[in-house]
Design a protein around this motif. Structure first.
Motif, short mmCIF file in Angstrom:
data_model
loop_
_atom_site.label_atom_id
_atom_site.label_comp_id
_atom_site.label_asym_id
_atom_site.label_seq_id
_atom_site.Cartn_x
_atom_site.Cartn_y
_atom_site.Cartn_z
N LEU A 54 46.57 41.26 49.68
CA LEU A 54 45.24 40.67 49.83
C LEU A 54 44.16 41.69 49.49
O LEU A 54 43.08 41.32 48.99
CB LEU A 54 45.06 40.14 51.25
N GLU A 55 44.43 42.94 49.73
CA GLU A 55 43.48 43.98 49.36
C GLU A 55 43.30 44.05 47.85
O GLU A 55 42.18 44.23 47.35
CB GLU A 55 43.94 45.36 49.90
N GLU A 56 44.41 43.92 47.11
CA GLU A 56 44.33 43.93 45.64
C GLU A 56 43.58 42.71 45.13
O GLU A 56 42.79 42.81 44.17
CB GLU A 56 45.75 43.97 45.06
N VAL A 57 43.83 41.57 45.75
CA VAL A 57 43.12 40.34 45.35
C VAL A 57 41.62 40.49 45.60
O VAL A 57 40.79 40.15 44.75
CB VAL A 57 43.68 39.13 46.13
N GLU A 58 41.28 41.03 46.75
CA GLU A 58 39.86 41.21 47.09
C GLU A 58 39.19 42.18 46.12
O GLU A 58 38.06 41.94 45.66
CB GLU A 58 39.74 41.74 48.51
N LYS A 59 39.88 43.24 45.76
CA LYS A 59 39.32 44.22 44.83
C LYS A 59 39.04 43.61 43.47
O LYS A 59 37.98 43.85 42.86
CB LYS A 59 40.29 45.41 44.69
N GLU B 119 35.40 43.16 41.61
CA GLU B 119 35.11 43.82 40.34
C GLU B 119 34.92 42.83 39.19
O GLU B 119 34.04 43.02 38.33
CB GLU B 119 36.24 44.79 39.98
N LYS B 120 35.74 41.76 39.16
CA LYS B 120 35.74 40.85 38.01
C LYS B 120 35.01 39.53 38.28
O LYS B 120 34.56 38.86 37.35
CB LYS B 120 37.19 40.54 37.60
N GLY B 121 34.95 39.12 39.51
CA GLY B 121 34.26 37.87 39.84
C GLY B 121 35.11 36.62 39.66
O GLY B 121 34.58 35.51 39.65
N HIS B 122 36.43 36.79 39.51
CA HIS B 122 37.33 35.63 39.39
C HIS B 122 38.73 36.08 39.77
O HIS B 122 39.02 37.26 39.88
CB HIS B 122 37.31 35.06 37.97
N VAL C 21 42.82 36.75 39.48
CA VAL C 21 43.67 37.35 38.46
C VAL C 21 44.33 36.25 37.62
O VAL C 21 44.80 35.24 38.15
CB VAL C 21 44.77 38.23 39.11
N ASN C 22 44.32 36.43 36.29
CA ASN C 22 44.96 35.51 35.33
C ASN C 22 44.28 34.15 35.25
O ASN C 22 44.83 33.21 34.65
CB ASN C 22 46.45 35.31 35.66
N ILE C 23 43.09 34.03 35.82
CA ILE C 23 42.31 32.80 35.69
C ILE C 23 41.10 33.12 34.84
O ILE C 23 40.38 34.10 35.10
CB ILE C 23 41.86 32.28 37.08
N PRO C 24 40.83 32.34 33.77
CA PRO C 24 39.69 32.65 32.90
C PRO C 24 38.37 32.57 33.66
O PRO C 24 38.23 31.75 34.58
CB PRO C 24 39.78 31.59 31.79
N ASN C 25 37.42 33.40 33.26
CA ASN C 25 36.12 33.36 33.92
C ASN C 25 35.26 32.24 33.36
O ASN C 25 35.64 31.55 32.41
CB ASN C 25 35.40 34.72 33.79
N GLU C 26 34.10 32.06 33.93
CA GLU C 26 33.22 30.94 33.55
C GLU C 26 32.81 31.02 32.08
O GLU C 26 32.80 30.00 31.38
CB GLU C 26 31.98 30.95 34.44
N GLU C 27 32.50 32.22 31.60
CA GLU C 27 32.07 32.38 30.21
C GLU C 27 33.16 31.92 29.23
O GLU C 27 32.88 31.23 28.25
CB GLU C 27 31.71 33.84 29.96
N GLU C 28 34.41 32.31 29.50
CA GLU C 28 35.52 31.92 28.62
C GLU C 28 35.72 30.41 28.63
O GLU C 28 35.96 29.80 27.58
CB GLU C 28 36.80 32.62 29.07
N VAL C 29 35.63 29.80 29.81
CA VAL C 29 35.86 28.35 29.92
C VAL C 29 34.78 27.57 29.18
O VAL C 29 35.06 26.62 28.46
CB VAL C 29 35.91 27.94 31.40
#
Length: 246
Positions: free
Chosen positions: A168-173, A177-180, A182-190
């Motif tokens: 959960l610490e890695e997920v939170e980090k 840092e990225k705002g989305h 892991v392995n899910i496209p961000n808003e700009e890409e979508v």
């Protein structure tokens, strides 16, 4: 003799202006001026108008595919001139593909045509899109009872022993840092590229399965903590009894 000649010429001129061929199934009639031909109608409004019938174009061995396609540059199918569909071929000069079909709807037989569907020579189909780059491109809403997507893999690898579940610490980090996720496209890409339904469903399932493992792990911790709390409570009661007895 002159009278017969005049009669013949008059009949010939009438025939030339409005030629008719009687067949067992109806009349084929041509009109003057625009050289239109009507089958089942005496006033054709196109080079060939067929009322209440079908058109069959067959490609025999002595006719190549190109000729067969180009036999009809435009076919109009009308319903008493109030609504209709026209079909015409696309050639390479149109800039999209070599040979294809365009389908139009129209408010009148000859005017107001609006393209609704296009089939390119490579098999791509566009509905509301003039240059489809996929087997089916739709510029609009698709309404269906069911959509089936063929997949090449699924997300159950999350439940395999060798899968490394992020902490959960890695997920939170990563979120910080990225705002989305892991392995899910961000808003700009979508917004730029859209999403692949099958791929996105698999990725969302992966997150659900990961979340399920977190919940199971948290449930085990809660159960262990509840046991430890119960043990401490009993121990405290024993201590209180010993203290009160003195």
């Amino acid at each position: 003799m002159k009278t017969k000649v005049y009669i013949f010429l008059a009949v010939f001129c009438y025939w030339a202006v409005n030629a008719q061929i009687h067949t067992p199934s109806g009349i084929i009639q041509g009109t003057s001026g625009n050289a239109n031909v009507g089958i089942g109608t005496g006033s054709p409004m196109a080079k060939l108008q067929v009322d209440n019938g079908n058109i069959l174009v067959r490609n025999f061995a002595n006719v190549d595919n190109q000729s067969a396609i180009m036999i009809a540059h435009s076919i109009n199918i009308t319903n008493y001139d109030t609504f209709g569909t026209s079909v015409r071929t696309i050639t390479e000069s149109a800039g999209y593909n070599t040979y294809g079909l365009q389908f139009f709807t129209q408010e009148t037989h000859a005017t107001g045509q609006t393209e609704k569907l296009r089939i390119l020579g490579n098999g791509n189909v566009g509905i509301g899109k003039m240059n489809p780059t996929n087997k089916l491109d739709v510029n609009g809403t698709i309404h269906s009872k069911e959509v089936k997507v063929d997949m090449t893999g699924w997300s159950d690898f999350v439940f395999k022993k060798e899968y490394k579940l992020p902490t959960l610490e890695e997920v939170e980090k990563h979120i910080t840092e990225k705002g989305h996720l892991v392995n899910i496209p961000n808003e700009e890409e979508v917004l730029k590229n859209g999403i692949n339904l099958g791929e996105m469903n698999a990725k969302l399932l992966q997150k659900i399965e990961e979340l399920t493992l977190y919940v199971i792990e948290q449930g085990k911790k809660n159960e262990k903590q509840a046991g430890e709390i119960e043990f401490l409570k009993k121990k405290l009661l024993r201590i209180e009894k010993v203290t009160n007895s003195k």
